[in-house]
Design an enzyme around this catalytic site. Structure first.
Site, PDB file in Angstrom:
ATOM      1  N   THR A  12       0.956  -1.165   0.102  1.00  0.00           N
ATOM      2  CA  THR A  12       0.045  -0.044   0.063  1.00  0.00           C
ATOM      3  C   THR A  12       0.930   1.338   0.103  1.00  0.00           C
ATOM      4  OG1 THR A  12      -1.901  -1.115   1.088  1.00  0.00           O
ATOM      5  CG2 THR A  12      -1.406   1.371   1.464  1.00  0.00           C
ATOM      6  N   SER A  54       1.208  -7.470  -1.301  1.00  0.00           N
ATOM      7  CA  SER A  54       2.110  -8.383  -0.713  1.00  0.00           C
ATOM      8  C   SER A  54       1.158  -9.952  -0.623  1.00  0.00           C
ATOM      9  CB  SER A  54       2.320  -8.068   0.898  1.00  0.00           C
ATOM     10  OG  SER A  54       1.178  -7.943   1.782  1.00  0.00           O
ATOM     11  N   THR A  85       1.440  -4.833   4.165  1.00  0.00           N
ATOM     12  CA  THR A  85       1.244  -5.069   5.475  1.00  0.00           C
ATOM     13  C   THR A  85       0.605  -6.401   5.445  1.00  0.00           C
ATOM     14  OG1 THR A  85      -0.877  -3.913   5.552  1.00  0.00           O
ATOM     15  CG2 THR A  85       0.941  -2.511   6.192  1.00  0.00           C
ATOM     16  N   ASP A  86      -0.190  -6.861   4.514  1.00  0.00           N
ATOM     17  CA  ASP A  86      -0.977  -7.989   4.527  1.00  0.00           C
ATOM     18  C   ASP A  86      -0.385  -9.361   4.727  1.00  0.00           C
ATOM     19  OD1 ASP A  86      -3.266  -6.470   4.129  1.00  0.00           O
ATOM     20  OD2 ASP A  86      -3.386  -6.952   1.947  1.00  0.00           O
TER      21      ASP A  86
HETATM   22  N1  ASP Z   1      -2.618  -5.058   0.188  1.00  0.00           N
HETATM   23  C1  ASP Z   1      -1.536  -4.438   0.528  1.00  0.00           C
HETATM   24  C2  ASP Z   1      -0.373  -5.235   0.695  1.00  0.00           C
HETATM   25  O1  ASP Z   1      -0.186  -6.061   1.768  1.00  0.00           O
HETATM   26  C3  ASP Z   1      -2.039  -3.964   1.835  1.00  0.00           C
HETATM   27  C4  ASP Z   1      -0.813  -3.010   2.706  1.00  0.00           C
HETATM   28  O2  ASP Z   1       0.223  -3.040   2.358  1.00  0.00           O
HETATM   29  O3  ASP Z   1      -1.265  -2.287   3.688  1.00  0.00           O
HETATM   30  O4  ASP Z   1       0.397  -5.214  -0.385  1.00  0.00           O
END
Ligand code: ASP
Length: 330
Positions: A12, A54, A85-86
């Site tokens: 993100t 991710s 973050t995922d």
């Molecule tokens: N969908 C994103 C990822 O994990 C979420 C994030 O980065 O907060 O790449």
């Protein structure tokens, strides 16, 4: 001045609105333009390894990140990996096993909101990650997120929207960052040298038990996987009635050489299969591993790290129960 290598992988933090929703698009150069102040703290190196959400991160990407850090290890004093973050908790745990005992800190960070949005946690997370990566007392693989430093094997994403997305599961924070100062709670600096591993076995499965689950699934899983993690109930309960077939199914898997780990689906305080009969009956087979208070992310990636090294159960036990980057306490 410290030299820090920033490695971008997507997430993100690098996202822009596309036709189908947010998609990682910003280059590392564009990202770093949002945080010009970090150049006051260190000499920066920058490499863009990939630009992925991710959810698309695979073990081969973890190996690529670890390999790159190992390659650049002598040139830099610390490493900051920008990541979605995922699945960050899986990557952080995997890097904890692939890169052991190194004296230099590896930091993973990301953001819940893209860096180009007015209200975003991205800038703060990057700045605080750089501060931690520059700290003389830091080492090992860590998350730095929302002012908290979490050991790489202990983090879990517990919120999908808020800035305090990560929790340190069953383990204290290693440090916090307050007013641009690192306050250490756990001081353990690795002496080195760095040990690098470059193989992972992807054939690991995690099964969360629900009441009514057909134990026949174990036989099917045994045909495809080398390691199976069973998330049981409470402090360590598994369906034990003879007619339910779980004990027999697990014994068969162990006889075939499949590694089976018992853990709990309760998020905090870990397992102790010795407390109830519905746990102890399974524990009677000494080949069964118990994860105690490890996170699922750490269990899965630790098995991936162990299995290419050995398939001998006593050696698997020795490696599994060896504490690495604060992953297991029993
Ligand atoms: N969908 C994103 C990822 O994990 C979420 C994030 O980065 O907060 O790449």
């Amino acid at each position: 001045m410290k030299r820090i290598l920033v490695i971008a992988t997507g997430g993100t933090i690098a996202c822009r609105e596309g036709k189908e929703g947010l998609v990682p698009e910003l280059t590392l150069e564009q990202l770093l333009n949002y945080v010009p102040q970090i150049r006051k703290h260190c000499e920066l190196g920058a490499v863009q390894l990939m630009n992925l959400d991710s959810s698309n991160m695979q073990p081969c990407h973890w190996l690529e990140i670890a390999g790159r850090i190992a390659e650049e290890y002598e040139k830099y004093d610390g490493f900051v990996v920008l990541h979605g973050t995922d699945t960050m908790a899986y990557t952080a745990a995997a890097l904890s096993y692939l890169l052991q005992e190194g004296p230099k800190p590896v930091v993973l960070t990301g953001a819940q909101k893209p860096i180009d949005q007015d209200i975003s946690d991205a800038r703060g997370n990057v700045i605080q990650s750089i501060l931690y990566a520059c700290d003389d007392r830091a080492s090992d693989v860590n998350f730095v997120f929302n002012g908290e430093v979490i050991a790489g094997t202990r983090g879990r994403k517990i919120r999908t929207k808020s800035f305090n997305a990560f929790s340190s599961m069953d383990f204290p924070h290693k440090a916090v960052i307050r007013d641009n100062h690192v306050v250490h709670y756990i001081d353990r600096k690795n002496a080195g040298p760095l040990k690098v591993y470059d193989r992972l076995d992807e054939k690991i499965f995690a099964l969360r038990l629900i009441p009514g689950l057909d134990a026949g699934i174990l036989e099917e899983l045994g045909k495809r996987y080398h390691g199976i993690i069973l998330e049981g109930f409470g402090i360590g309960g598994f369906p034990s009635l003879e007619e339910m077939g779980f004990r027999e199914g697990i014994t068969r898997l162990l006889d075939q050489g499949v590694v089976v780990v018992a853990t709990t689906q309760v998020p905090l305080e870990g397992s102790d299969l010795d407390v109830y009969e519905v746990g102890r009956l399974f524990k009677k087979d000494e080949r069964l591993l118990e994860a105690y208070n490890m996170t699922l992310e750490a269990i899965a990636t630790k098995l991936m790290w162990i299995l290419p090294q050995t398939r001998e159960w006593k050696e698997i036990h020795r490696l599994f129960y060896k504490e690495i980057n604060f992953d297991i306490w029993r």
